[in-house]
Design a protein around this motif. Sequence first.
Motif, short mmCIF file in Angstrom:
data_model
loop_
_atom_site.label_atom_id
_atom_site.label_comp_id
_atom_site.label_asym_id
_atom_site.label_seq_id
_atom_site.Cartn_x
_atom_site.Cartn_y
_atom_site.Cartn_z
N GLU B 249 1.85 -10.51 -14.04
CA GLU B 249 1.52 -11.09 -15.40
C GLU B 249 1.59 -12.51 -15.64
O GLU B 249 0.65 -12.96 -15.91
N ARG B 250 2.82 -12.99 -15.35
CA ARG B 250 3.27 -14.45 -15.67
C ARG B 250 2.14 -15.09 -14.91
O ARG B 250 1.46 -16.31 -15.18
N LEU B 251 2.22 -14.92 -13.47
CA LEU B 251 1.12 -15.68 -12.69
C LEU B 251 -0.29 -15.72 -13.20
O LEU B 251 -1.02 -16.63 -13.25
N LYS B 252 -0.86 -14.62 -13.49
CA LYS B 252 -2.30 -14.53 -14.26
C LYS B 252 -2.44 -15.21 -15.24
O LYS B 252 -3.22 -15.88 -15.68
N GLY B 253 -1.40 -15.27 -16.00
CA GLY B 253 -1.35 -16.17 -17.44
C GLY B 253 -1.40 -17.50 -16.81
O GLY B 253 -2.12 -18.32 -17.48
N TRP B 254 -0.78 -17.78 -16.15
CA TRP B 254 -0.77 -19.28 -15.47
C TRP B 254 -2.28 -19.71 -15.02
O TRP B 254 -2.60 -20.76 -15.26
N ILE B 255 -2.79 -18.96 -14.38
CA ILE B 255 -4.09 -19.28 -13.62
C ILE B 255 -4.87 -19.10 -14.90
O ILE B 255 -5.92 -20.00 -14.88
N ASP B 256 -5.06 -18.06 -15.72
CA ASP B 256 -5.97 -18.23 -16.69
C ASP B 256 -5.60 -19.07 -18.14
O ASP B 256 -6.65 -19.94 -18.30
N GLY B 257 -4.27 -19.36 -18.37
CA GLY B 257 -3.98 -20.18 -19.31
C GLY B 257 -3.85 -21.51 -19.00
O GLY B 257 -4.43 -22.50 -19.78
N LEU B 258 -3.45 -21.89 -17.92
CA LEU B 258 -3.08 -23.30 -17.58
C LEU B 258 -4.37 -23.90 -16.44
O LEU B 258 -4.44 -24.98 -16.07
N GLY B 259 -5.01 -22.83 -15.85
CA GLY B 259 -6.12 -23.24 -15.29
C GLY B 259 -5.59 -23.52 -13.57
O GLY B 259 -6.02 -24.49 -12.93
N ILE B 260 -4.47 -23.08 -13.31
CA ILE B 260 -3.85 -23.56 -11.89
C ILE B 260 -4.57 -22.62 -10.79
O ILE B 260 -4.94 -21.71 -10.95
N THR B 261 -4.71 -23.51 -9.73
CA THR B 261 -5.32 -22.51 -8.53
C THR B 261 -4.17 -22.68 -7.36
O THR B 261 -4.38 -22.10 -6.23
N ALA B 262 -3.19 -23.39 -7.70
CA ALA B 262 -2.16 -23.41 -6.44
C ALA B 262 -0.89 -23.48 -6.84
O ALA B 262 -0.45 -23.90 -8.36
N LEU B 263 0.10 -23.05 -6.27
CA LEU B 263 1.50 -22.83 -6.80
C LEU B 263 2.56 -23.46 -5.62
O LEU B 263 2.41 -22.91 -4.56
N LEU B 264 3.38 -24.46 -6.00
CA LEU B 264 4.36 -24.75 -5.23
C LEU B 264 5.83 -24.07 -5.69
O LEU B 264 6.21 -24.13 -7.01
N VAL B 265 6.44 -23.31 -4.78
CA VAL B 265 7.60 -22.54 -5.28
C VAL B 265 8.70 -23.15 -4.55
O VAL B 265 8.80 -23.19 -3.05
N GLU B 266 9.86 -23.34 -5.12
CA GLU B 266 11.16 -23.85 -4.54
C GLU B 266 11.73 -22.63 -4.38
O GLU B 266 12.25 -21.73 -5.12
N PRO B 267 12.18 -22.11 -3.01
CA PRO B 267 13.00 -20.73 -2.65
C PRO B 267 14.41 -20.93 -3.33
O PRO B 267 14.83 -21.92 -3.15
N THR B 268 14.80 -19.59 -3.52
CA THR B 268 16.21 -19.55 -3.98
C THR B 268 16.95 -19.44 -2.80
O THR B 268 16.70 -19.26 -1.57
N GLU B 269 18.46 -19.37 -3.19
CA GLU B 269 19.15 -19.37 -1.73
C GLU B 269 19.15 -18.06 -1.43
O GLU B 269 19.62 -17.62 -0.24
N ASP B 270 19.27 -16.81 -2.12
CA ASP B 270 19.09 -15.58 -1.92
C ASP B 270 17.59 -15.08 -1.80
O ASP B 270 16.56 -15.75 -1.64
#
Lengths: 366, 366
Positions: B249-270
Motif C-alpha cells: 500500500e505504502r509503495l503504491k502510495g509513493w508511486i501514485d502520489g509522488l510519481g516515483i518510478t524507482a526506489l533506492l533502499v538502504e538495507p537494515t542489519e537484520d
Amino acid sequence: MAPPERRRRSTQRDIAQRAGVSQATVSLVISGGAASAQIAEPTRRAVLAAAEELGYAANVAARSLKGGRNRLLGLYTFESVFPTDQRDFYYPFLLGVEEETARQGYDLLLFCSDGSASGTARAERSIYAGGTNRLKIADGCVLLGRNVRREELSALVREDFPFVFVGRREVDDGELSYVAADYVSATAGLVAELARLGHRRILYLRAPEDSEPTRDREEGYRRGLAEAGLGADEALIRSLADPADLTVERLKGWIDGLGITALLVEPTEDDRLTGALATMTGTERVRFPEDCSLALLGDPPSWTPESRNWTRFSLPRAQMAGEAVRVLIELLDEEAPAPRHLTVPCVFVPGDSVGPVPAGGGRPGA
Amino acid sequence: MAPPERRRRSTQRDIAQRAGVSQATVSLVISGGAASAQIAEPTRRAVLAAAEELGYAANVAARSLKGGRNRLLGLYTFESVFPTDQRDFYYPFLLGVEEETARQGYDLLLFCSDGSASGTARAERSIYAGGTNRLKIADGCVLLGRNVRREELSALVREDFPFVFVGRREVDDGELSYVAADYVSATAGLVAELARLGHRRILYLRAPEDSEPTRDREEGYRRGLAEAGLGADEALIRSLADPADLTVERLKGWIDGLGITALLVEPTEDDRLTGALATMTGTERVRFPEDCSLALLGDPPSWTPESRNWTRFSLPRAQMAGEAVRVLIELLDEEAPAPRHLTVPCVFVPGDSVGPVPAGGGRPGA
DNA sequence: ACTCCCAGTTAATACGTATTAGCAAGTGCC
DNA sequence: GGCACTTGCTAATACGTATTAACTGGGAGT
C-alpha cells in the motif's frame, strides 16, 4: 573532574593518589573478591568514585602476568585455511570453537601465520617454526587438521602442553586428548540401513592412507556387516590411488563382476572425489540409486546448493569443536590432568542416493 | 636434556641459569633486534640452545606489559558473531583479516569473550567490560561493527591505542583510522544508472538513524541526482521506523502520489527489510522492475540461494578487511602515526530488479 | 704507565597488578 | 593499665620481560 590524561591510561596508582589511599587498597576494592570485605565502606566508595572519574580500566597484561594465565585459547590448523574448499570445512569448527571459547570467558588466538618469517607461501605448516613452540603464548590450544605432523604432536605431548585434538589421533610417546566423531557407529549404521533395504554385497571404497578415521570407518564397516549377519568379503574393500579413477567403467565392473548393489565411499579432503561422482551422475550411464546405492562416509568437502544430496552421515563439527574447548578448559583447571577421549555421534543424512536393491541386482551366491 | 618442569613455563631466567648468563643477556638474544648485535656469537648460541632445550616461549602478558610487541593483531566486533544472520555478514571480514594477517606474519586474536564474567548472553558488547581493556594484549586491533559504542572509540583514541575501524567512523575526541566502502560513489552510481534508464523521480528510503554510512549514502544520492541534472526533492527522502512498514500500500502510495518510478533502499542489519521486500514480491500486487525499479544500497544481510537477486552494490568485505590489516601494520611500524583514511570502491551487482521506466510511469511535471 | 675506548655483559629498574605479611589504632577483658 | 584480639589499611614483593646505565677486562693510543 579533570579529564583523563591523554596518552597514558590511568592506573591503580593514579586512583590511589586521587583517593588518598594506597595502591594495594585500590586493588582490593577493584578486584572485589573475598579480601575486599575488610575495606571500610567510605574508603571503598572513595576509591570507586576516583576510578570512575579517571575512567580506569585494568590492564589485562599486568593481571595475566600476575596470574600466570592469559585467558587465551589457541586454535591451530595444520592445513592452511585459505583455499576455498578448505574454508567450508574449517568454518563450522571455527564457529564452534569461538562460541564455546566466548562462553567460557576466554579469547581466541588463531595461529594463522606461517611461522616462516614472512610472505613465503608454504604448504606445510609447523608449530615449532622458529625453534620454539608458538602455541605456548596461549594457555592451551585446540588442534585441527587432516595432515597432521606426528612428530610435532609427539613433541607437544612430551612438553606437557595442554591441548585437545579435534579428531581421533594417536602418537607413540603417550596419550593425547581428543574429541572425535564416532565413525565406527556411523559407518556401521549406514551398513545396517543398507542391509535393511536388502543389500547384501556392499563395497567399501576406502582412502589409501591408513589414518585413524579410515581405520575407524573400516572397523564400522566390519561391525555393521557382522551385526547384519553378513560375512566380510575382503574383495569388497577397495581403495583408489586417484579419486579420478572412479569411473563409470570401473563401477560397472564392480556391479557386474563382484555383484555389489551398494557402495560406501570415503570422501577425500579435496573436491576430486565428489567431482568424480558428479561426473558419473552426469553421464546418465549409471544412476544412483536405481543402478546402485551410494552413501558417503562423511561430509563432502564443499557443499554448493546445486550439488547432489548424497546419502551420508555428517560430522557435528561445531559441536565437536565446542566439546574440544570444554575439554581443554577442564585440562587447564586441573593440576595433573589425564588425557581425555570424547566421542560424539554423527548425524545421519538420508539424502537421495540410497534405495532398495535393483530388480536384477545382487549375485545369488557369494 | 632434562624435561621442562611440569606445568610451569620456562622463563628467561631459567634459560639464563642454564646458559650461565644473565637474564638481560637472554632477553637481548631472544628479542633479536638491534641491540642484540653486540652479543658475542658463542654466547648467543649458548642462549638459543638453552632456550630450545627448555622449550621457551615468551610470555605475552609480560611482553605487552613492558610495552613490547607480540606479533598479534586483534579483531574486535561490537556485535556478537553468533546469531546466524550475523555470521554471513561477519565471515568475509574474518577471512580477509585472517588472510592478510597471516601474510604479514602475525597471528590473529579474536576478542570473543563477552567481558562479562561468564555465560550471560549480552546484546551489547563492550571493550571495557569488566573494568578492563582486553585489546591491549594485541599489538593493534581491527574493529568492526554497526552498533558502535562511541565513548569506547573515544577512549581508545585518547589512549592512543593503534586500531583501524572497518567502516567510516568519527568521534569527537580526535581522528581515528578507518577503511571504508565508498558509499558515496556507489550510491551516486546507482542513481546515474537509474537516470540513464530514464528514471526521473527516485525515492531514497534511508535508515532512520544518522550513522556515517547513511550520511554517505544520502550524499551520494544527492550527488548522483545533481550529476544527472536532476533536482533533489526532499519529499523523496524517506525513512521508516519499522522495516515492516514497507508495505504494498505504502509503495503504491509513493508511486501514485509522488510519481516515483524507482526506489533506492538502504538495507537494515537484520533480515526484516529484505523480508518485507520478499513479502511484497510474493503478493504479485507489485512487480519489480515492471511497476517500479528497486535497488539496494548495499548487501542484504544474509543471502540464501532462493532469495531474489536484487540490483545493488556490494561491499568488497574481504578486501576492506585486508586493507584494514595493512593500514594497521603501517600504523604499528610508525613512530607517531597520523590517522589514515582509506576508501575502497563498491562492486555493482546488476541483478534483476531495475529496468526502464514503466509505460505510464513518471509524473510529468513536479 | 697512564688514560681512553670498546666490545660484551650485567645489575637495576619499570611496567601494573594481586597478595601476603605486618603495622597502627581501636575495643573488650581481666 | 596491660593483654589479646579485631578492624582497616599499607609496605613489600612477585609475576616475566625490555631497556638503560653501569661495569669489566683488555687492547690501543700517547
